[in-house]
Design an enzyme around this catalytic site. Structure first.
Site, mmCIF file in Angstrom:
data_model
loop_
_atom_site.group_PDB
_atom_site.id
_atom_site.type_symbol
_atom_site.label_atom_id
_atom_site.label_comp_id
_atom_site.label_asym_id
_atom_site.label_seq_id
_atom_site.Cartn_x
_atom_site.Cartn_y
_atom_site.Cartn_z
ATOM 1 N N CYS A 244 41.593 38.338 40.786
ATOM 2 C CA CYS A 244 40.979 37.036 41.094
ATOM 3 C C CYS A 244 39.611 36.947 40.415
ATOM 4 C CB CYS A 244 40.896 36.791 42.593
ATOM 5 S SG CYS A 244 40.100 38.098 43.517
ATOM 6 N N SER A 277 39.936 42.197 43.077
ATOM 7 C CA SER A 277 38.837 41.297 42.710
ATOM 8 C C SER A 277 38.367 41.624 41.306
ATOM 9 C CB SER A 277 37.659 41.480 43.672
ATOM 10 O OG SER A 277 37.034 42.720 43.431
ATOM 11 N N ASP A 278 37.855 40.613 40.608
ATOM 12 C CA ASP A 278 37.093 40.925 39.408
ATOM 13 C C ASP A 278 35.848 41.677 39.893
ATOM 14 O OD1 ASP A 278 36.059 41.170 36.884
ATOM 15 O OD2 ASP A 278 36.280 39.062 36.345
ATOM 16 N N TRP A 279 35.176 42.351 38.982
ATOM 17 C CA TRP A 279 34.097 43.258 39.363
ATOM 18 C C TRP A 279 32.923 42.488 40.008
ATOM 19 C CZ3 TRP A 279 38.272 45.208 38.322
ATOM 20 C CH2 TRP A 279 38.491 46.568 38.156
ATOM 21 N N ALA A 281 33.280 40.238 42.256
ATOM 22 C CA ALA A 281 33.646 38.844 42.561
ATOM 23 C C ALA A 281 33.931 38.654 44.049
ATOM 24 C CB ALA A 281 34.866 38.431 41.742
#
Ligand code: BGC
Length: 753
Positions: A244, A277-279, A281
């Site tokens: 995401c 999650s994106d880093w 995010a």
């Protein structure tokens, strides 16, 4: 011809096809892949989860420190050594040694060749697997909505169908090697500007609810038909993980968005894998978990062990924690990583002979845009003198070090940011041209300081220059974290082209660009007789280009976005605010140019060849169940144990479109017939949308019959009232064309439903 009286309704074909227990894969040096079905993998994951304590389970829902860019907690008492997540979509990234910098996503898309899509995925997968990485953080499939988006080069262009076909093949290529693919960035991550709260600190203080990324605001039809489409293809392919994104969608952060995660992804698309999650995010703990997030990366205290308390307090059920960990482990079992997967060594040399496929993709993705009087290909016997201009022809003064191929001059192999792969080697155009010169006794001179206007002017009077071919190299760079400021080449590239064209009547421009570029400053100059779009071709840039220049390879790549005459013609752009309104709806790129009747410089899907093709005998028939029919072969090709076509039957073939294509020229070559579909009015679709293509390779004089498949989804539109993919009653038009330009349409027919 299709008899419209016979087919008043589309009938979905109900075929039950048996899944093979294992698939026959390209032999693998390191690991015998035994992939499984989702059902099998989930049973195994649940069994594992049943042996864990609550603390262990919670620990697995967030990253921990480790050698990889993301690491999942090991459970050593059960011989589970953890999971390693590593960038990037175009090779093993994050600065590791011994890695192939593959031709980027935008380049593979430009090949329009499904076999190459898959083979590149296989090669990338082998490098991840050879190093013992469990999850590859790719493919990246955000749509090229904004020409200036800094990450367009990582993705597959502006069309959802083309992106979907790329994503599908990439996922299979990688997962067939036992590596979990990660579809990213979910969803509507079409700009870098304001992607992250860190750039808006003052806004956080003003109003904490605005502390997150910009919000992509769009309607239900648009998200389904454009932005969700490639993710849906990845899920159908069987992707194990989805990442995401940083932004919000309609005001809710992507990693806690109940509608997009639980609703669209896990509900409607029936995705059974995990959402990571994106880093950084992840913005909340409990809310994200309830919203559908399964792993927080790289892990900064919002999930993981913190969730133990949330379960104890009743804020989250233990069943949801079990679901999260089951989803994480299901993808591990799915691709068989429990069966002797290689130990982790990020610097292990697993390159093999991947330079071969990389060169093939680099070459196949180059696009011939202009070729006045067949100036190309060069003839080594008669074309003896070459003058090369521009820093983008050689190596960068900074080397190809960290953080991306530099924007400070030099050929660009990839763009920058987490998608960049630190290459083991790179071959620039000058190096390859010199090797050609050695072999064929060509006189080759170069000026790479493109600001040395005196030197360039003097070159026009050099001995032998009168007959010279002038190659001007320009480039445009971008990277993650920022968007391009304009659509012009770096280092006054337009001026360089104009200057060379003022002195050389055989000027050929090579455009080494991350995505769209404005060519108007020079494209119509009579002395600019050739233009090659070399794109983002990876480490084999030099050899790939030389093959095209001298006709050892007949170019056949096609644009994956429109090249506009005016930047404002695109109708969409980066939002400078925290609201990005997708008011164009489904009218993006060629769909927009069609709607408003705007003539671009070069159309989506355009690209020339050194030969010519003719088309004939268009026929439309309903999909067949016969053993060797195109529909049955189509299904077989797509099937893997881990495929996840869900219960919708949307990917079932419903029509077969056949026609004949002939190479009418004197040299072997390829063409990409593109199927554009026109919908009945009820569907409220753009004038035409891409729904099929095939790159066809033909010897001189050869003819082949081509069959393109239309699936149930291809002929449907998203009905916002019924909340279903729906076939519109009425007449559908089928156009077979060689670009989105109506003047390039070769064949036309229609069918009624
Ligand atoms: C990027 C992702 C990447 C991650 C890990 C983020 O900044 O948006 O694409 O996978 O970092 O490096």
């Amino acid at each position: 011809m299709f008899d419209t009286r016979l087919f008043s309704f589309i009938i979905v074909i109900c075929v039950s096809f048996t899944l093979p227990a294992t698939v026959d894969l390209i032999p693998n040096e390191y690991f015998k892949v035994q992939s499984r079905t989702w059902d099998q993998a989930i049973v195994m994951a649940k069994l594992f989860v049943s042996q864990l304590t609550l603390e262990e389970k919670c620990n697995m829902t967030a990253g921990v420190g480790g050698a990889c860019v993301g690491t999942v907690f090991p459970i050593l008492r059960l011989n589970f050594t953890g999971l390693c997540f590593q960038d990037s979509p175009s090779g093993v990234g994050d600065g590791v040694l011994y890695s192939t910098a593959f031709a980027a996503g935008i380049q593979i898309a430009a090949t329009w060749d499904r076999d190459l899509f898959y083979q590149r995925g296989v090669a990338i997968g082998k490098e991840f697997q050879g190093k013992g990485v469990h999850f590859a953080l790719g493919p990246m499939m955000n749509i090229d909505r904004n020409a200036r988006h800094g990450r367009n080069w990582e993705g597959f262009g502006s069309d959802p169908y083309l992106s979907g076909e790329n994503s599908f093949a990439y996922v299979q290529g990688v997962q067939d090697q036992g590596v979990v693919a990660t579809a990213k960035h979910y969803i509507c991550n079409e700009q870098e500007t304001n992607r992250f709260h860190a750039t808006s600190r003052h806004r956080i203080q003003e109003n904490p609810s605005n502390s997150e990324g910009y919000s992509a605001n769009l309607d239900d039809k648009t998200i389904h038909e454009i932005y969700l489409w490639p993710f849906a293809s990845s899920v159908a392919a069987g992707v194990g993980s989805v990442m995401c994104s940083y932004n919000q969608i309609n005001g809710t952060q992507a990693c806690q968005n109940n509608k997009t995660l639980n609703g669209l992804l896990k509900g409607e698309l029936e995705f059974l894998g995990n959402v990571m999650s994106d880093w950084y995010a992840t913005k909340t703990g409990v809310e994200s978990v309830l919203g559908g997030l399964d792993i927080d990366m790289p892990g900064d205290g919002l999930m993981g062990f913190t969730l133990v308390q949330a379960v104890k307090s009743g804020a989250i059920t233990e069943a949801r924690i079990d679901d999260m960990v089951t989803r994480i482990l299901a993808s591990y079992y799915l691709v068989g990583q429990d069966q002797g997967y290689p130990s982790l060594d990020l610097d292990r040399d697993a390159i093999g002979d991947n330079h071969k496929i990389n060169r093939q993709v680099g070459t196949a993705g180059m696009i011939l845009l202009k070729n006045t009087n067949n100036i190309l290909p060069f003839n080594v016997t008669t074309d003896k003198y070459y003058y090369i201009y521009g820093s983008a022809a050689g190596q960068s003064a900074d080397g190809s070090g960290s953080g991306g191929s530099t924007q400070n001059g030099g050929a660009l192999y990839q763009g920058g940011g987490s998608g960049f792969v630190h290459p083991t080697y790179n071959i620039d155009p000058i190096t390859s041209l010199m090797a050609k010169g050695r072999d064929f006794h060509l006189e080759i001179q170069y000026i790479t300081n493109q600001y040395d206007y005196n030197d360039i002017n003097s070159s026009f009077h050099a001995r032998g220059f009168t007959n010279a071919k002038c190659l001007v190299f320009i480039c445009a760079y971008s990277e993650e974290g920022s968007d391009r400021t304009d659509l012009h080449p770096l280092n006054d590239g337009d001026k360089l082209v104009r200057l060379v064209a003022s002195g050389c009547n055989n000027t050929i421009v090579i455009v080494n660009s991350v995505s769209q570029l404005n060519l108007e400053a020079w494209i119509d100059l009579p002395n600019v007789v050739g233009v090659i779009w070399s794109g983002m071709p990876g480490s084999e840039y030099g050899p790939a280009l030389v093959d095209i220049l001298f006709g050892d390879y007949n170019p056949g790549g096609k644009l994956v976005f429109t090249l506009a005459k005016n930047d404002s013609d695109y109708g969409t752009d980066i939002s400078p605010t925290y609201e990005s309104n997708y008011t164009e709806g489904v009218f993006l790129d060629y769909r927009h140019f069609d709607k408003y009747n705007i003539t671009p410089r070069y159309y989506f899907g355009y690209g020339l060849s050194y030969t010519n093709f003719s088309f004939s005998q268009l026929d439309i028939s309903k999909a067949s169940n016969e053993k060797h029919s195109a529909s049955v072969q189509y299904r077989e090709r797509l099937m893997r144990p881990y495929s996840n076509f869900g219960s919708s039957r949307l990917y079932e073939p419903v029509y077969e479109i056949t026609f004949i294509i002939t190479n009418t020229g004197k040299v072997d070559g390829s063409e990409v017939p593109q199927l554009y579909l026109g919908f009945p009015a009820e569907a409220e679709e753009p004038p035409k949308v891409l729904r099929g293509f095939e790159r066809v390779y033909l010897s001189a004089g050869e003819s082949k019959q081509v069959t393109l498949i239309l699936t149930q989804k291809d002929v449907s539109y998203w009905n916002v009232v019924n909340q279903k993919w729906t076939v519109a009653p009425g007449t559908y038009t089928v156009w077979i064309s060689t670009s989105a330009n109506n003047a390039d349409i070769k064949l036309q027919s229609s069918f009624n439903v």
